[in-house]
Write a protein that holds these residues in place. Sequence first.
Motif, PDB file in Angstrom:
ATOM      1  N   GLY A 325     -24.521  22.262  68.420  1.00 36.58           N
ATOM      2  CA  GLY A 325     -24.461  21.245  67.068  1.00 36.58           C
ATOM      3  C   GLY A 325     -23.495  21.076  66.009  1.00 36.58           C
ATOM      4  O   GLY A 325     -23.938  22.143  65.265  1.00 36.58           O
ATOM      5  N   THR A 363     -21.663  18.324  69.492  1.00 39.23           N
ATOM      6  CA  THR A 363     -20.659  19.341  69.995  1.00 39.23           C
ATOM      7  C   THR A 363     -19.295  19.503  70.244  1.00 39.23           C
ATOM      8  O   THR A 363     -19.081  19.214  70.909  1.00 39.23           O
ATOM      9  CB  THR A 363     -21.322  20.168  71.329  1.00 39.23           C
ATOM     10  OG1 THR A 363     -22.907  19.210  70.790  1.00 39.23           O
ATOM     11  CG2 THR A 363     -22.007  21.117  71.513  1.00 39.23           C
ATOM     12  N   ALA A 403     -28.000  22.922  65.697  1.00 37.98           N
ATOM     13  CA  ALA A 403     -26.667  22.071  65.118  1.00 37.98           C
ATOM     14  C   ALA A 403     -26.814  22.522  63.695  1.00 37.98           C
ATOM     15  O   ALA A 403     -27.713  23.142  62.968  1.00 37.98           O
ATOM     16  CB  ALA A 403     -27.298  21.009  64.499  1.00 37.98           C
TER      17      ALA A 403
END
Length: 458
Positions: A325, A363, A403
């Motif tokens: 992400g 994402t 992420a």
Amino acid sequence: MLAPDTPRAAARPREDAGPAARIARSAAATEGARLSTAEFADWLAGRGRANDFTVRKIPFAELNGWSFAEGTGNLVHRSGRFFSVEGLHVTLDDGPHREWYQPIIKQPEVGILGILVKEFDGVLHCLMQAKMEPGNRNLLQLSPTVQATRSNYTKVHQGADVKYIEYFTGGRPRRVLADVLQSEHGSWFFHKSNRNMIVEALDDVPEDEDFCWLTFGQIAELLRRDNVVNMDSRTVLACAPVADPDGRALHTDTELLSWFTGQRSRHDIRAERIPLAELPGWKQSEEDIAHEQGRFFKVVAVNVTAGNREVTSWTQPLIEPVGRGVAAFLTRRIDGVRHVLAHAKVEGGFLDAVELAPTVQCTPGNHDQQPPFLDRVLNAEPEQVHYRAVHSEEGGRFLHAEADYLLIETGDEEPVEEPEGYLWVTPGQLAALVRHGHYVNVQARTLLAVLNGLGERD
């Protein structure tokens, strides 16, 4: 009427400025009284060597105590506790995606995420834990003192006691510095909240070998490193009481709250739990539940051994995202004051449908239509990247969920533009909102921990 000798209650100031000042002193202390920052990596590696950690994927049929419920197909535990994996149907009245179906984790109980603090040499230190989570890419990360569901600390699993839990349930002398219910990932949890607490110990604290004392400033340095400080620590750190150094903003607090209330009010959102077996677009095999386009995430099963956990071996489902992400705030100074561009984001699992999120939270491979500002984040020049680190999401429920967390500096000379659903706010305003539940989402809280001076300094 009070009797003459009845003591009268005394009114006190509504706000205690003491904790914020003490935390600021700790944030300025880049070395601790117990463990130096330079020694930390060796200490963490040593805790990894001292315990046995293994995680391997298994077919659903090898889950112990878990099964697909007859009739609904929901993935449930035989105790009726912990959590379940169910289906969710979400409909919106506007936006590029107005309807979707997905699996979702339903975990109704409220857990405790708590950091115990204590003064050493006049400086607050945080008692942090080297905790293994099966979903972490590197397994062992720095967690809060206590990170436990209600099932954990009430010993539904019949495991060992959760260390230091008595400070957070009121069994030991303490002073509460922060205590607020916060949401978790609204895309993967349905109406999930945890109690985020910072508590000061008022007695001697026994020290366990899997725990270490660090200043807020030391944790600031560790927040710059990839996959070291776990999500549960980051959300608690974001709730720390901090002073607003500027006290000024483009929008007043009343204007901000009015705008946010309007964002919540204007959306007609329905999020309905449905049987997992009835999800259109998702297919189940012996080893996973996946989207037919290969996007978003999978539901998988794992077998875990962990020598230093309350239960030393178990099996469980996990959500495994497809792709890494991106969570990024665009940031700039307006009239000399730091601002970030917050997004009023809809997520199907939120209790109140909308929370403030980073400018970009996605994402990239999951979208046919690119989210706003993603290009600007991905194509930022090196000198514009004010902060960047890879952080894991909640390792107890998500497998290898990572992420890129970024702060991207925009030109202060650019016009102050605010597209629909976005607003420039200060870190001080976000910190004020975090004192109340369900305003600022978990990804934005990670970046707020950075902006609060816990990981980023101008």
